[in-house]
Design an enzyme around this catalytic site. Structure first.
Site, mmCIF file in Angstrom:
data_model
loop_
_atom_site.group_PDB
_atom_site.id
_atom_site.type_symbol
_atom_site.label_atom_id
_atom_site.label_comp_id
_atom_site.label_asym_id
_atom_site.label_seq_id
_atom_site.Cartn_x
_atom_site.Cartn_y
_atom_site.Cartn_z
ATOM 1 N N ARG B 26 7.294 4.056 24.420
ATOM 2 C CA ARG B 26 7.083 5.172 23.503
ATOM 3 C C ARG B 26 5.713 5.073 22.822
ATOM 4 O O ARG B 26 4.819 5.865 23.079
ATOM 5 C CB ARG B 26 8.212 5.212 22.454
ATOM 6 C CG ARG B 26 8.280 6.513 21.659
ATOM 7 C CD ARG B 26 7.366 6.598 20.427
ATOM 8 N NE ARG B 26 7.598 5.509 19.474
ATOM 9 C CZ ARG B 26 6.806 5.281 18.437
ATOM 10 N NH1 ARG B 26 5.742 6.036 18.227
ATOM 11 N NH2 ARG B 26 7.040 4.251 17.636
ATOM 12 N N ASP B 27 5.526 4.080 21.999
ATOM 13 C CA ASP B 27 4.302 3.980 21.212
ATOM 14 C C ASP B 27 3.096 3.691 22.100
ATOM 15 O O ASP B 27 1.970 4.093 21.785
ATOM 16 C CB ASP B 27 4.473 2.872 20.165
ATOM 17 C CG ASP B 27 3.398 2.901 19.090
ATOM 18 O OD1 ASP B 27 2.791 3.969 18.890
ATOM 19 O OD2 ASP B 27 3.162 1.867 18.451
ATOM 20 N N HIS B 218 5.268 -4.308 12.287
ATOM 21 C CA HIS B 218 4.636 -3.584 13.396
ATOM 22 C C HIS B 218 3.125 -3.728 13.218
ATOM 23 O O HIS B 218 2.507 -2.982 12.477
ATOM 24 C CB HIS B 218 5.080 -2.119 13.322
ATOM 25 C CG HIS B 218 4.598 -1.259 14.448
ATOM 26 N ND1 HIS B 218 5.435 -0.817 15.461
ATOM 27 C CD2 HIS B 218 3.383 -0.747 14.733
ATOM 28 C CE1 HIS B 218 4.750 -0.070 16.306
ATOM 29 N NE2 HIS B 218 3.500 -0.011 15.885
ATOM 30 N N HIS B 220 -0.887 -4.037 14.504
ATOM 31 C CA HIS B 220 -1.875 -3.597 15.494
ATOM 32 C C HIS B 220 -3.033 -4.588 15.501
ATOM 33 O O HIS B 220 -3.381 -5.159 14.470
ATOM 34 C CB HIS B 220 -2.372 -2.197 15.148
ATOM 35 C CG HIS B 220 -1.399 -1.129 15.539
ATOM 36 N ND1 HIS B 220 -1.734 0.197 15.636
ATOM 37 C CD2 HIS B 220 -0.097 -1.189 15.883
ATOM 38 C CE1 HIS B 220 -0.678 0.908 15.997
ATOM 39 N NE2 HIS B 220 0.334 0.093 16.147
ATOM 40 N N CYS B 251 -6.594 0.625 23.766
ATOM 41 C CA CYS B 251 -7.692 0.688 24.731
ATOM 42 C C CYS B 251 -8.757 -0.277 24.247
ATOM 43 O O CYS B 251 -9.307 -0.087 23.170
ATOM 44 C CB CYS B 251 -8.254 2.098 24.820
ATOM 45 S SG CYS B 251 -9.658 2.172 25.924
ATOM 46 N N ASN B 260 -1.737 -2.064 19.937
ATOM 47 C CA ASN B 260 -0.457 -2.698 19.669
ATOM 48 C C ASN B 260 -0.489 -4.167 20.054
ATOM 49 O O ASN B 260 -1.075 -4.542 21.059
ATOM 50 C CB ASN B 260 0.641 -2.012 20.501
ATOM 51 C CG ASN B 260 1.150 -0.743 19.858
ATOM 52 O OD1 ASN B 260 1.604 -0.747 18.725
ATOM 53 N ND2 ASN B 260 1.049 0.361 20.592
#
Lengths: 308, 308
Positions: B26-27, B218, B220, B251, B260
């Site tokens: 999903r993410d 969560h 990053h 990316c 992520n």
């Protein structure tokens, strides 16, 4: 939160300040295939110093046949001139030391192995003959008033031997200190180590009577663990960390990536933790961005990519 | 040290086991420009489950105009069939919930903001109207026997507002729990946070009576801090971590990288620390390597690059 800098939230129990030992010009550039002009190397060292890095290892007096990229070591140190004398240089043996002595340099580093197999593969020597070779190198350097750092590679894992017993690292490390080295740089050369290993290795040195003030950590990001291991080492009281501007020396898409910890990513964390380091992150990112242009490919540092 | 796995050296004071909440399908995929075939998405979810990931968020019932990549949400969930009902899906609002209800799904997630500015930029709503919108969504989901997770974004820094006060995150988080969410996923959406902030945020929730068992993190990797922040969160008692297989969604050379945390890099660390996670790293790396081939570019995960 100043633009381009993290919010500062200190963590209890961490050191107030650390020394970043910049290895990019030597450990980073030695992995570059295309020859980098000596003028670029000199500008790199000078810009790193201007960005506030307190120690910048400049080059290696290794035989040019082994590392053609660093065949210009004398030329580089001559360009850097009087101000360049304080930069450490790597000397693999007495012949390298002779070259450093001839230039009047003040700091040298030797490069040893914690494991038998890597000593034989990399230096073509047994561990014992490695230590025997270092003895006159360190003695003569110390007699000349030089400071000597000793790198110890494969401290966390070895591609041939697998896991490395902390007691073996401590044994090799203590012997290098006994020879006259002032500091050990403990390298996770293949980047496999995780945080618990770091804590255990520092404790093993402490148990053997070696103060953490004589230890530096040299982490590679091959498995993404370099910064986390640095954080674990900070908690264990380590205050000197090797890092490479822009992550120089790591090729992000090659299996053989050495993947040096990027100085910028380290600086971001230290700044966020309120730990003094003396580095101007903006100037450092500008330097790595400029060098990436010279090398013709982007920096693998997350912070450089985010800020450049 | 088994080939392809780190040496295990536990660290005192860390949890014995953690739950990895896999967000790649999903993410991760929602950031892909080129449309990924639904058969590839289904195979991805199934392979992640087979690799041992206990929770795999499968898709989002967002309006196709916002995220064309996920316009196949119903089709994907239909392919996944009965076994797919346990996968969480994101529902931005009541219309999304209706779609999840129609398929008989059991777990949904909502996506809120900790800051006023991001609520307005991302959701086109004030913080108050955001919470008002979630009220019927969560109530109806709970009435239907669903479990509801609440993402809270911008918990560590906001691109417009700068630093985010932990008290504000706690305030928004508590209101989402009061609405009926079972778990909060605290997001460092722009990746600026450092370890001290993590510890302070968990403590702020604890001070407000929210047990760390209801918090997930969560992170990053935009500034290279994701794994280190995870380690800090582990020390603070957090036991659920979001991660994305192969670092999907990031990316490596774009400034806009969501970056992520790569599940593989997390698994390497957890394995090294002796923390149970249930994931077969080899199977996971094979999955990410296969997907990288489908997407036509290499994974940004360090572990995938090292082992693939």
């Amino acid at each position: 939160m100043t633009p381009g800098l993290p919010m500062v939230v200190p963590e209890p129990g961490l050191p107030e300040r650390v020394t970043i030992y910049e290895v990019g010009p030597r450990d980073g550039l030695q992995n570059e295939q295309a020859l980098v002009p000596v003028a670029v190397k000199a500008e790199l060292v000078q810009r790193l110093v201007a960005a506030g890095l307190p120690v910048v290892e400049a080059t290696s007096f290794v035989h040019p046949r082994w590392v053609p990229q660093l065949a210009d070591a004398e030329e580089l140190m001559t360009i850097l001139g009087e101000a360049g004398r304080r930069h450490p240089v790597l000397v693999p043996n007495e012949r390298g030391l002779d070259r450093a002595l001839a230039l009047g340099l003040q700091h040298v580093a030797i490069f040893g192995s914690a494991t038998e197999t890597f000593a034989q593969k990399n230096l073509n020597r047994t561990l014992e003959t490695q230590l025997a070779m270092f003895e006159p190198t360190v003695r003569r350097a110390r007699d000349a008033g030089m400071d000597v750092r000793a790198y110890v590679s494969m401290c966390f894992g070895d591609p041939w031997e697998g896991p490395v017993d902390p007691r073996q690292v401590v044994d090799v490390g203590r012997r290098l200190l006994d020879l006259g080295a002032s500091q050990l740089s403990l390298g996770d050369t293949i980047g496999v180590g995780t945080a618990g290993q770091v804590t255990a290795l520092v404790q093993a040195f402490r148990d053997a009577g070696v103060d953490e003030g004589r230890l530096a950590m040299h982490f590679h990001d091959t498995y993404g663990q370099a910064l986390t291991n640095t954080h674990a080492a900070l908690r264990a009281g380590i205050t000197t960390f090797d890092a490479s501007a822009g992550g120089l020396g790591g090729c992000p898409y090659a299996k053989s990536a050495t993947g040096n910890l990027a100085t910028e990513d380290l600086v971001w964390m230290l700044t966020g933790l309120g730990i003094e380091h003396g580095v101007d992150l903006g100037a450092l990112v500008a330097t790595s961005t400029w060098l990436a242009g010279e090398l013709g490919r982007p920096s693998p540092s997350a912070v450089v990519r985010a800020l450049a």
